[in-house]
Design an enzyme around this catalytic site. Sequence first.
Site, PDB file in Angstrom:
ATOM      1  CB  CYS A   1      21.036  54.840  40.202  1.00  0.00           C
ATOM      2  SG  CYS A   1      22.429  54.535  39.119  1.00  0.00           S
TER       3      CYS A   1
ATOM      4  CG  HIS B   1      19.714  51.136  41.978  1.00  0.00           C
ATOM      5  ND1 HIS B   1      19.406  51.069  40.638  1.00  0.00           N
ATOM      6  CD2 HIS B   1      21.027  51.481  42.044  1.00  0.00           C
ATOM      7  CE1 HIS B   1      20.476  51.374  39.931  1.00  0.00           C
ATOM      8  NE2 HIS B   1      21.474  51.621  40.761  1.00  0.00           N
TER       9      HIS B   1
ATOM     10  CG  ASN C   1      23.324  50.126  37.840  1.00  0.00           C
ATOM     11  OD1 ASN C   1      22.273  50.705  37.586  1.00  0.00           O
ATOM     12  ND2 ASN C   1      24.204  50.576  38.718  1.00  0.00           N
TER      13      ASN C   1
HETATM   14  O1  UT7 Z   1      24.127  52.633  40.629  1.00  0.00           O
HETATM   15  C1  UT7 Z   1      25.265  52.859  41.399  1.00  0.00           C
HETATM   16  C2  UT7 Z   1      26.425  52.398  40.663  1.00  0.00           C
HETATM   17  N1  UT7 Z   1      27.423  51.582  41.096  1.00  0.00           N
HETATM   18  C3  UT7 Z   1      27.510  50.644  42.057  1.00  0.00           C
HETATM   19  O2  UT7 Z   1      26.644  50.393  42.819  1.00  0.00           O
HETATM   20  C4  UT7 Z   1      28.783  49.909  42.136  1.00  0.00           C
HETATM   21  C5  UT7 Z   1      29.212  49.614  43.554  1.00  0.00           C
HETATM   22  N2  UT7 Z   1      30.431  48.853  43.575  1.00  0.00           N
HETATM   23  C6  UT7 Z   1      30.498  47.564  43.189  1.00  0.00           C
HETATM   24  O3  UT7 Z   1      29.519  47.000  42.756  1.00  0.00           O
HETATM   25  C7  UT7 Z   1      31.805  46.831  43.349  1.00  0.00           C
HETATM   26  O4  UT7 Z   1      32.714  47.638  44.054  1.00  0.00           O
HETATM   27  C8  UT7 Z   1      32.444  46.394  41.980  1.00  0.00           C
HETATM   28  C9  UT7 Z   1      31.611  45.287  41.357  1.00  0.00           C
HETATM   29  C10 UT7 Z   1      32.483  47.599  41.047  1.00  0.00           C
HETATM   30  C11 UT7 Z   1      33.849  45.890  42.207  1.00  0.00           C
HETATM   31  O5  UT7 Z   1      33.860  44.843  43.169  1.00  0.00           O
HETATM   32  P1  UT7 Z   1      35.009  44.812  44.281  1.00  0.00           P
HETATM   33  O6  UT7 Z   1      34.810  43.564  45.029  1.00  0.00           O
HETATM   34  O7  UT7 Z   1      34.914  46.108  45.033  1.00  0.00           O
HETATM   35  O8  UT7 Z   1      36.311  44.705  43.409  1.00  0.00           O
HETATM   36  P2  UT7 Z   1      37.572  45.675  43.376  1.00  0.00           P
HETATM   37  O9  UT7 Z   1      37.200  46.980  42.782  1.00  0.00           O
HETATM   38  O10 UT7 Z   1      38.184  45.657  44.736  1.00  0.00           O
HETATM   39  O11 UT7 Z   1      38.521  44.904  42.388  1.00  0.00           O
HETATM   40  C12 UT7 Z   1      39.106  43.681  42.747  1.00  0.00           C
HETATM   41  C13 UT7 Z   1      40.065  43.284  41.644  1.00  0.00           C
HETATM   42  C14 UT7 Z   1      41.054  44.364  41.240  1.00  0.00           C
HETATM   43  O12 UT7 Z   1      42.286  43.741  40.968  1.00  0.00           O
HETATM   44  P3  UT7 Z   1      43.474  43.790  42.052  1.00  0.00           P
HETATM   45  O13 UT7 Z   1      43.748  45.224  42.277  1.00  0.00           O
HETATM   46  O14 UT7 Z   1      42.927  43.103  43.274  1.00  0.00           O
HETATM   47  O15 UT7 Z   1      44.560  43.051  41.377  1.00  0.00           O
HETATM   48  C15 UT7 Z   1      40.484  44.889  39.955  1.00  0.00           C
HETATM   49  O16 UT7 Z   1      41.470  45.413  39.080  1.00  0.00           O
HETATM   50  O17 UT7 Z   1      39.322  42.956  40.462  1.00  0.00           O
HETATM   51  C16 UT7 Z   1      39.870  43.663  39.358  1.00  0.00           C
HETATM   52  N3  UT7 Z   1      38.807  43.960  38.422  1.00  0.00           N
HETATM   53  C17 UT7 Z   1      38.386  43.105  37.489  1.00  0.00           C
HETATM   54  N4  UT7 Z   1      38.810  41.859  37.140  1.00  0.00           N
HETATM   55  C18 UT7 Z   1      38.144  41.261  36.152  1.00  0.00           C
HETATM   56  C19 UT7 Z   1      38.056  45.081  38.362  1.00  0.00           C
HETATM   57  N5  UT7 Z   1      37.136  44.950  37.380  1.00  0.00           N
HETATM   58  C20 UT7 Z   1      37.327  43.743  36.820  1.00  0.00           C
HETATM   59  C21 UT7 Z   1      36.695  43.055  35.778  1.00  0.00           C
HETATM   60  N6  UT7 Z   1      37.140  41.813  35.477  1.00  0.00           N
HETATM   61  N7  UT7 Z   1      35.650  43.558  35.085  1.00  0.00           N
END
Ligand code: UT7
Length: 333
Positions: free
Chosen positions: A117, A259, A289
Amino acid sequence: MPSHPNSVTIIGTGSYAPSNVVTNDDMAKIVDTSDEWIRTRSGISARHFAAADETTSDMACAAAERAIEAAGIERNEIDLIIVATMTPDMPFPSTACLIQSKLGLPNVTTFDMQAACSGFVYALSVANSMLLSGNFNKALVIGAEKMSGILDFEDRTTCVLFGDGAGAAVLSAEQTTEKVGILGVLGGADGSNPSLLQQPAGGSAIPATTESIASRQHFLKMNGKEIFKAAVRVMGQASTDIIEQQSYDPEDLNLVIPHQANMRIIESLAKRLSIPMEKFHNNLDRYGNTSAASVPIALDEAYRAGRIQSGDLILLVAFGAGLTWGSTLIKWQ
Ligand code: UT7
């Protein structure tokens, strides 16, 4: 060609997104997710996905045509093409070569660069140096990605976050009385933990086999939480370092083009720089993204929306897989 160019300016920008708009509700028909979860956790409402037969080079050419038109130059004035992508049409030849042929540019040096990215910001840095060397005069720098081709549509934690598209800029070597255009560039990397964000298979470590395909190793894998923490840290550092390097203060900035990965990352950057969100140009809600394409698409949108005027100080800042990060400070001319 100027014999001793001292400035590299962006003289035209262009962008392209495929016509197929996929909303969060559409994604909720594919994986167990919801519009509410995607919007509140990431800031994304929709993304564009390319058609099955639409390639990264096709999207790149569409963006490049617009950038060349905006620059008002003859296309054969371009003598350098750098394409930032981690989703090339094929491992080789380079996507830049395919673009050279599609655009009909006979006298160019072309290559791809891969910094995930951060790719477009890295590519600007390389083009800047090559143009300042006096050996090249006009560069076409492109960020283009077909992320939908490497997304795992059985993994809700990643497939809802990315989109396809391309952005391009034409850079020109100039002799000016005071330095304008790209004032400074900065890049960094930490490759100690590649598994935070990677496409494990398809290279020499895990060549394509029936097993690698069955175990879904050819798709993007990400530890979102760890990437989020790293992004907040390196985006802030890359921004403050380049501002300091060029002896400015954050409040001198007219516009920041970060980004587009997560609105919460961008908000934390605004807080770290103590500048209001109004000074940021964001389109994450409509594109998701788009990896290396995200900064040049946002740059083109901001310019066409009249948000960039001559004399403005603009910060481009990105991070990505690797980890990589980079920033560029531009005095727009
Ligand atoms: O270009 C560089 C690329 N990437 C990035 O910059 C990504 C950086 N990271 C992020 O943007 C965030 O960490 C995410 C958007 C990917 C995730 O947000 P988060 O607040 O860190 O959520 P999490 O991973 O802690 O997940 C929270 C919950 C989990 O459930 P439990 O374990 O709390 O029961 C996940 O299983 O949300 C669940 N979950 C979803 N639920 C609905 C994960 N993905 C989804 C989804 N829909 N798509």
